[in-house]
Scaffold this active site. Structure first.
Site, PDB file in Angstrom:
ATOM      1  N   TYR A 115       0.861  -1.185   0.000  1.00 46.92           N
ATOM      2  CA  TYR A 115       0.000   0.000   0.000  1.00 46.92           C
ATOM      3  C   TYR A 115       0.894   1.232   0.000  1.00 46.92           C
ATOM      4  CZ  TYR A 115      -4.254   2.653   0.858  1.00 46.92           C
ATOM      5  OH  TYR A 115      -5.299   3.527   0.744  1.00 46.92           O
ATOM      6  N   LYS A 170     -21.222 -19.403  -9.838  1.00 48.67           N
ATOM      7  CA  LYS A 170     -20.436 -19.294 -11.068  1.00 48.67           C
ATOM      8  C   LYS A 170     -18.995 -18.917 -10.745  1.00 48.67           C
ATOM      9  CE  LYS A 170     -21.430 -19.391 -15.587  1.00 48.67           C
ATOM     10  NZ  LYS A 170     -22.419 -20.228 -16.257  1.00 48.67           N
ATOM     11  N   ASP A 213     -27.684 -15.030 -17.229  1.00 44.32           N
ATOM     12  CA  ASP A 213     -29.085 -14.924 -16.805  1.00 44.32           C
ATOM     13  C   ASP A 213     -29.713 -13.577 -17.173  1.00 44.32           C
ATOM     14  OD1 ASP A 213     -28.784 -17.446 -15.859  1.00 44.32           O
ATOM     15  OD2 ASP A 213     -28.923 -16.954 -13.732  1.00 44.32           O
ATOM     16  N   ASP A 238     -25.022 -18.423 -21.173  1.00 41.86           N
ATOM     17  CA  ASP A 238     -26.312 -19.063 -21.453  1.00 41.86           C
ATOM     18  C   ASP A 238     -26.461 -19.354 -22.943  1.00 41.86           C
ATOM     19  OD1 ASP A 238     -27.179 -18.856 -18.745  1.00 41.86           O
ATOM     20  OD2 ASP A 238     -27.593 -16.742 -19.096  1.00 41.86           O
ATOM     21  N   ALA A 273     -32.191 -17.466 -25.755  1.00 40.68           N
ATOM     22  CA  ALA A 273     -30.748 -17.276 -25.914  1.00 40.68           C
ATOM     23  C   ALA A 273     -30.038 -18.580 -26.239  1.00 40.68           C
ATOM     24  CB  ALA A 273     -30.171 -16.648 -24.647  1.00 40.68           C
ATOM     25  N   ALA A 274     -30.317 -19.624 -25.450  1.00 38.00           N
ATOM     26  CA  ALA A 274     -29.624 -20.898 -25.645  1.00 38.00           C
ATOM     27  C   ALA A 274     -29.996 -21.535 -26.979  1.00 38.00           C
ATOM     28  CB  ALA A 274     -29.948 -21.851 -24.497  1.00 38.00           C
ATOM     29  N   ASN A 359     -34.134 -27.675 -17.061  1.00 38.23           N
ATOM     30  CA  ASN A 359     -33.757 -27.963 -15.679  1.00 38.23           C
ATOM     31  C   ASN A 359     -34.726 -27.287 -14.717  1.00 38.23           C
ATOM     32  OD1 ASN A 359     -31.687 -29.606 -14.686  1.00 38.23           O
ATOM     33  ND2 ASN A 359     -30.100 -28.334 -15.626  1.00 38.23           N
ATOM     34  N   ASN A 389     -22.660 -26.542 -18.673  1.00 34.03           N
ATOM     35  CA  ASN A 389     -21.814 -25.469 -19.193  1.00 34.03           C
ATOM     36  C   ASN A 389     -20.444 -25.395 -18.537  1.00 34.03           C
ATOM     37  OD1 ASN A 389     -24.191 -24.926 -20.497  1.00 34.03           O
ATOM     38  ND2 ASN A 389     -24.185 -22.739 -20.080  1.00 34.03           N
TER      39      ASN A 389
END
Length: 463
Positions: A115, A170, A213, A238, A273-274, A359, A389
């Site tokens: 620092y 994630k 998402d 996704d 999207a998928a 799912n 994924n």
């Protein structure tokens, strides 16, 4: 409908006080089994001559079933339920991730370098040569996981706070499978311009952006704009993560049935999207006959309600999903539970391939069509061939950051899919093993290597 398999996501631990008499513990386990629970670990906590206290872990298939099991145990004579723990909620208490310093701070000299005043020299070095940010900060190894909470799992628009547990998870996967530091960024806006602006404003900290998402069709524009306006890789998992792993699984499934991707007809149910990303990647891989369906049936060129993305895949045919399934070779579902019936599957060609990836409940449960499907895959971990994924995104980002790729291209995605598929040796390939395990330590390095090679061949790698 066939009951779902009990699993650890609906797992409870019951702390019980049980008399030390013959058959008392057996009465507990019998009550659990009678109500469909899957008995797990049994731990002895305390014991006297008169009684014992035990923790009994039970997997259920739903919250309602777990409550039924607990109630059944409570109704047993002489058994006292001291406490019930929901194991999934307990795991999340306090959050699942934390920030840990890489270096110790034990002396005044450590503090002076890490620092002030020593850090000022580092700031000046970066100001003079912006490239140094990649060598002197966390940027080279850090991912922003960005969401607006508008399409959380299959649960819908839950908002940014409710999306945070997914983003934490994630971040864990990035760290565990690729050694990447990732941080959740849950934005309290669902305005496209605001999201783009926010991500651009925080980009100096991060080496890459993982969009997560965000509902279609807004997700398409957000990704497109960020890719155009940032010089770091942007990846909507996704879309592209799902597409990569789906293609990898399809490569190997087609080997088992001895069919070519160019010759088969594929039905994709789900045009969000998928679904769109899968269709785009399959087309790049050589698929020529793709019929996409949404809740209104086949995406036909005669329809007037199509988005720009849906129009890409409009066909002359019209009708329902049932009609689309007549004579098709491959079904890929990224839609809703139970929409595919056994009769629809029976209408498919010989050696049918079904990827039912909704799912937690798939488009059709594998138990319903054991004789009509040659290769079955789902998104669940309790069935063979889980299309997950996590096989893709850690390695994709690891490779992209290691070579300082400025973007992630379709070619990189194709090579990632091929790398995943190649890890299943011909001698190991069978109808219940078309994709590596998510815990296969070879996956992330193989994907990263393929992505780096593709980036360098395309001239977008900066190191």
């Amino acid at each position: 409908m066939t009951n779902l398999t009990p699993n650890s996501s609906f797992s409870v631990t019951l702390r019980l006080q049980i008399p030390n008499r013959v058959g008392m513990l057996a009465s507990v386990t019998q009550a659990i089994a009678t109500n469909g629970g899957n008995l797990g670990q049994i731990d002895l906590i305390e014991q006297t001559r008169q009684e014992s206290i035990r923790d009994i872990t039970v997997d259920a298939a739903s919250t309602e079933q777990a409550e039924t099991i607990v109630q059944a145990v409570k109704e047993l004579a002489d058994i006292k339920v001291i406490e019930v723990y929901d194991r999934t909620f307990n795991l999340h208490r306090g959050g699942k991730i934390s920030i840990v310093s890489r270096i110790p701070l034990k002396t005044v000299s450590d503090l002076a370098m890490a620092y002030t005043p020593g850090v000022g020299r580092i700031c000046k070095a970066i100001a003079q040569n912006p490239e140094e940010v990649y060598h002197l900060t966390i940027k080279q190894n850090t991912i922003a996981i960005v969401t607006d909470g508008s399409a959380v799992l299959g649960l819908g628009n839950l908002g940014p706070a409710a999306a945070l547990p997914v983003m934490e998870g994630k971040a864990m996967l990035f760290k565990e499978f690729a050694g990447l530091d990732a941080f959740p960024i849950c934005l309290d806006t669902q305005d496209t311009d605001e999201i783009v602006k926010a991500v651009k404003n925080i980009a100096p900290v991060f080496g890459g952006v993982n969009l997560e998402d965000i509902a279609a069709p807004r997700c398409f524009e957000i990704e497109k704009r960020l890719r155009a306006e940032l010089d770091i890789p942007v990846f909507h998992d996704d879309q592209h993560g799902t597409a990569i792993v789906t293609l990898a699984a399809l490569f190997n499934a087609l080997k088992l049935v001895n069919k070519s991707i160019a010759d088969i007809r594929i039905v994709i149910n789900g045009a969000g999207a998928a679904g769109v990303a899968i269709a785009r990647l399959l087309r790049k891989a050589g698929a020529e006959q793709i019929w996409m369906c949404d809740s209104k049936g086949i995406i036909s060129s005669n329809r007037t309600d199509l988005t720009e993305e849906k129009r890409e895949f409009a066909v002359k045919a019209q009708g329902t999903l049932a009609g689309a399934m007549q004579g098709t070779d491959v079904f890929i579902g990224v839609s809703a539970p139970g929409v595919l019936t056994p009769e629809m599957v029976q209408a498919m060609t010989k050696d049918a391939i079904v990827f039912a990836m909704a799912n937690p409940i798939p488009e059709i449960q594998p138990e319903l069509v054991p004789k009509n499907v040659t290769v079955m895959a789902t998104g669940r971990s309790d069935y063979p061939n889980q299309i997950n994924n996590v096989l893709a995104f850690p390695g994709v980002f690891r490779g992209a950051l290691d070579c300082r790729a400025s973007t992630i291209t379709t070619t990189m995605c194709l090579e990632a899919a091929s790398a995943i598929a190649s890890l299943v040796k011909p001698s190991d390939l069978n109808k219940e093993h078309i994709i590596p395990s998510v815990f296969d330590e070879r996956v992330s390095p193989a994907v990263a290597a393929a992505v780096k090679q593709a980036a360098r061949e395309e001239g977008i790698a900066q190191s």
